[in-house]
Design a protein around this motif. Structure first.
Motif, PDB file in Angstrom:
ATOM      1  N   LYS A  11       0.830  -1.211   0.000  1.00  0.00           N
ATOM      2  CA  LYS A  11       0.000   0.000   0.000  1.00  0.00           C
ATOM      3  C   LYS A  11       0.861   1.257   0.000  1.00  0.00           C
ATOM      4  O   LYS A  11       0.514   2.245  -0.650  1.00  0.00           O
ATOM      5  CB  LYS A  11      -0.954  -0.005   1.194  1.00  0.00           C
ATOM      6  CG  LYS A  11      -2.058  -1.043   1.049  1.00  0.00           C
ATOM      7  CD  LYS A  11      -3.167  -0.885   2.066  1.00  0.00           C
ATOM      8  CE  LYS A  11      -2.681  -0.942   3.475  1.00  0.00           C
ATOM      9  NZ  LYS A  11      -3.780  -0.929   4.463  1.00  0.00           N
ATOM     10  N   ALA A  12       1.992   1.231   0.678  1.00  0.00           N
ATOM     11  CA  ALA A  12       2.890   2.398   0.691  1.00  0.00           C
ATOM     12  C   ALA A  12       3.433   2.669  -0.712  1.00  0.00           C
ATOM     13  O   ALA A  12       3.491   3.821  -1.152  1.00  0.00           O
ATOM     14  CB  ALA A  12       4.032   2.179   1.678  1.00  0.00           C
ATOM     15  N   VAL A  13       3.824   1.624  -1.422  1.00  0.00           N
ATOM     16  CA  VAL A  13       4.316   1.783  -2.798  1.00  0.00           C
ATOM     17  C   VAL A  13       3.203   2.334  -3.680  1.00  0.00           C
ATOM     18  O   VAL A  13       3.412   3.272  -4.464  1.00  0.00           O
ATOM     19  CB  VAL A  13       4.828   0.435  -3.362  1.00  0.00           C
ATOM     20  CG1 VAL A  13       5.138   0.548  -4.856  1.00  0.00           C
ATOM     21  CG2 VAL A  13       6.050  -0.038  -2.594  1.00  0.00           C
ATOM     22  N   TYR A  14       2.011   1.778  -3.557  1.00  0.00           N
ATOM     23  CA  TYR A  14       0.893   2.208  -4.395  1.00  0.00           C
ATOM     24  C   TYR A  14       0.526   3.666  -4.135  1.00  0.00           C
ATOM     25  O   TYR A  14       0.218   4.406  -5.064  1.00  0.00           O
ATOM     26  CB  TYR A  14      -0.323   1.305  -4.183  1.00  0.00           C
ATOM     27  CG  TYR A  14      -0.065  -0.158  -4.468  1.00  0.00           C
ATOM     28  CD1 TYR A  14       0.964  -0.564  -5.317  1.00  0.00           C
ATOM     29  CD2 TYR A  14      -0.830  -1.145  -3.879  1.00  0.00           C
ATOM     30  CE1 TYR A  14       1.208  -1.902  -5.578  1.00  0.00           C
ATOM     31  CE2 TYR A  14      -0.597  -2.486  -4.136  1.00  0.00           C
ATOM     32  CZ  TYR A  14       0.419  -2.857  -4.982  1.00  0.00           C
ATOM     33  OH  TYR A  14       0.655  -4.178  -5.234  1.00  0.00           O
ATOM     34  N   ARG A  15       0.571   4.086  -2.873  1.00  0.00           N
ATOM     35  CA  ARG A  15       0.284   5.490  -2.549  1.00  0.00           C
ATOM     36  C   ARG A  15       1.307   6.414  -3.215  1.00  0.00           C
ATOM     37  O   ARG A  15       0.953   7.464  -3.761  1.00  0.00           O
ATOM     38  CB  ARG A  15       0.288   5.707  -1.040  1.00  0.00           C
ATOM     39  CG  ARG A  15      -1.045   5.436  -0.372  1.00  0.00           C
ATOM     40  CD  ARG A  15      -1.087   5.950   1.053  1.00  0.00           C
ATOM     41  NE  ARG A  15      -0.121   5.287   1.917  1.00  0.00           N
ATOM     42  CZ  ARG A  15      -0.335   4.140   2.553  1.00  0.00           C
ATOM     43  NH1 ARG A  15      -1.484   3.533   2.444  1.00  0.00           N
ATOM     44  NH2 ARG A  15       0.601   3.612   3.317  1.00  0.00           N
ATOM     45  N   LYS A  16       2.590   6.019  -3.183  1.00  0.00           N
ATOM     46  CA  LYS A  16       3.629   6.840  -3.815  1.00  0.00           C
ATOM     47  C   LYS A  16       3.413   6.966  -5.320  1.00  0.00           C
ATOM     48  O   LYS A  16       3.818   7.952  -5.931  1.00  0.00           O
ATOM     49  CB  LYS A  16       5.013   6.252  -3.541  1.00  0.00           C
ATOM     50  CG  LYS A  16       5.477   6.453  -2.121  1.00  0.00           C
ATOM     51  CD  LYS A  16       6.834   5.837  -1.904  1.00  0.00           C
ATOM     52  CE  LYS A  16       7.257   5.939  -0.459  1.00  0.00           C
ATOM     53  NZ  LYS A  16       8.519   5.249  -0.187  1.00  0.00           N
ATOM     54  N   LEU A  17       2.772   5.962  -5.904  1.00  0.00           N
ATOM     55  CA  LEU A  17       2.500   5.983  -7.340  1.00  0.00           C
ATOM     56  C   LEU A  17       1.199   6.698  -7.679  1.00  0.00           C
ATOM     57  O   LEU A  17       0.831   6.802  -8.846  1.00  0.00           O
ATOM     58  CB  LEU A  17       2.461   4.548  -7.886  1.00  0.00           C
ATOM     59  CG  LEU A  17       3.803   3.816  -7.863  1.00  0.00           C
ATOM     60  CD1 LEU A  17       3.613   2.348  -8.219  1.00  0.00           C
ATOM     61  CD2 LEU A  17       4.791   4.471  -8.811  1.00  0.00           C
ATOM     62  N   GLY A  18       0.489   7.191  -6.646  1.00  0.00           N
ATOM     63  CA  GLY A  18      -0.715   7.967  -6.882  1.00  0.00           C
ATOM     64  C   GLY A  18      -2.030   7.252  -6.669  1.00  0.00           C
ATOM     65  O   GLY A  18      -3.099   7.837  -6.883  1.00  0.00           O
ATOM     66  N   PHE A  19      -1.993   5.993  -6.276  1.00  0.00           N
ATOM     67  CA  PHE A  19      -3.229   5.260  -6.020  1.00  0.00           C
ATOM     68  C   PHE A  19      -3.800   5.642  -4.663  1.00  0.00           C
ATOM     69  O   PHE A  19      -3.059   5.979  -3.735  1.00  0.00           O
ATOM     70  CB  PHE A  19      -2.986   3.742  -6.050  1.00  0.00           C
ATOM     71  CG  PHE A  19      -2.732   3.204  -7.422  1.00  0.00           C
ATOM     72  CD1 PHE A  19      -3.781   2.860  -8.261  1.00  0.00           C
ATOM     73  CD2 PHE A  19      -1.434   3.042  -7.881  1.00  0.00           C
ATOM     74  CE1 PHE A  19      -3.548   2.362  -9.526  1.00  0.00           C
ATOM     75  CE2 PHE A  19      -1.182   2.544  -9.148  1.00  0.00           C
ATOM     76  CZ  PHE A  19      -2.240   2.209  -9.975  1.00  0.00           C
ATOM     77  N   THR A  20      -5.109   5.612  -4.556  1.00  0.00           N
ATOM     78  CA  THR A  20      -5.794   5.845  -3.286  1.00  0.00           C
ATOM     79  C   THR A  20      -6.790   4.716  -3.055  1.00  0.00           C
ATOM     80  O   THR A  20      -7.250   4.074  -4.011  1.00  0.00           O
ATOM     81  CB  THR A  20      -6.555   7.187  -3.275  1.00  0.00           C
ATOM     82  OG1 THR A  20      -7.510   7.181  -4.333  1.00  0.00           O
ATOM     83  CG2 THR A  20      -5.606   8.356  -3.446  1.00  0.00           C
ATOM     84  N   VAL A  21      -7.137   4.506  -1.795  1.00  0.00           N
ATOM     85  CA  VAL A  21      -8.129   3.474  -1.469  1.00  0.00           C
ATOM     86  C   VAL A  21      -9.501   4.020  -1.839  1.00  0.00           C
ATOM     87  O   VAL A  21      -9.894   5.100  -1.404  1.00  0.00           O
ATOM     88  CB  VAL A  21      -8.088   3.111   0.031  1.00  0.00           C
ATOM     89  CG1 VAL A  21      -9.218   2.143   0.373  1.00  0.00           C
ATOM     90  CG2 VAL A  21      -6.741   2.522   0.391  1.00  0.00           C
ATOM     91  N   ARG A  22     -10.186   3.260  -2.644  1.00  0.00           N
ATOM     92  CA  ARG A  22     -11.523   3.672  -3.065  1.00  0.00           C
ATOM     93  C   ARG A  22     -12.593   3.018  -2.204  1.00  0.00           C
ATOM     94  O   ARG A  22     -13.559   3.638  -1.821  1.00  0.00           O
ATOM     95  CB  ARG A  22     -11.730   3.304  -4.532  1.00  0.00           C
ATOM     96  CG  ARG A  22     -13.025   3.787  -5.074  1.00  0.00           C
ATOM     97  CD  ARG A  22     -13.056   3.674  -6.561  1.00  0.00           C
ATOM     98  NE  ARG A  22     -14.376   4.061  -7.033  1.00  0.00           N
ATOM     99  CZ  ARG A  22     -14.700   4.128  -8.281  1.00  0.00           C
ATOM    100  NH1 ARG A  22     -13.819   3.833  -9.192  1.00  0.00           N
ATOM    101  NH2 ARG A  22     -15.902   4.478  -8.631  1.00  0.00           N
ATOM    102  N   ARG A  23     -12.415   1.736  -1.917  1.00  0.00           N
ATOM    103  CA  ARG A  23     -13.356   1.046  -1.045  1.00  0.00           C
ATOM    104  C   ARG A  23     -12.754  -0.267  -0.575  1.00  0.00           C
ATOM    105  O   ARG A  23     -11.866  -0.818  -1.224  1.00  0.00           O
ATOM    106  CB  ARG A  23     -14.693   0.810  -1.723  1.00  0.00           C
ATOM    107  CG  ARG A  23     -14.720  -0.271  -2.781  1.00  0.00           C
ATOM    108  CD  ARG A  23     -16.134  -0.577  -3.293  1.00  0.00           C
ATOM    109  NE  ARG A  23     -16.894   0.606  -3.532  1.00  0.00           N
ATOM    110  CZ  ARG A  23     -17.220   1.081  -4.732  1.00  0.00           C
ATOM    111  NH1 ARG A  23     -16.859   0.455  -5.803  1.00  0.00           N
ATOM    112  NH2 ARG A  23     -17.918   2.183  -4.855  1.00  0.00           N
TER     113      ARG A  23
END
Length: 97
Positions: free
Chosen positions: A75-87
């Motif tokens: 999740k930390a890597v994905y956040r750095k790439l611009g992803f956010t939790v949608r649901r």
């Protein structure tokens, strides 16, 4: 299924990979983001994902992915790439008695 990319070590062993799975009308899924335990923490998956994300955006689509709630490092890597939790999505495991 779409493109799958990987990184091999000098011995030819696959140590990181990522690919494309579901292809919906306006979205394309990034899937199979993983690295070998010996290669974790070396930043190998982010460049693979960035390449796939660029290809998806070039198709006029939005990249998306799934991640387990407890997978904090991913999740930390994905956040750095611009992803956010949608649901949050909940799964149940059903076994025969």
């Amino acid at each position: 299924m779409g493109a799958y990319l990987g990184v091999r070590d000098p011995d030819g062993r696959l140590v990181a990979m990522s690919g494309q799975r579901m292809n919906l009308m306006h979205y394309r899924e990034i899937s199979a983001v993983c690295s070998h335990p010996d290669a974790r923490g070396r930043g190998l998956t982010a460049p693979l994902m960035e390449e796939l994300m660029g290809r998806i955006v070039a198709e006029g689509k939005t990249p998306f992915l799934h991640v387990k709630t407890e997978n904090d490092s991913a999740k930390a890597v994905y956040r750095k790439l611009g992803f956010t939790v949608r649901r949050a999505i909940y799964f149940s495991i059903i076994e025969a008695v």
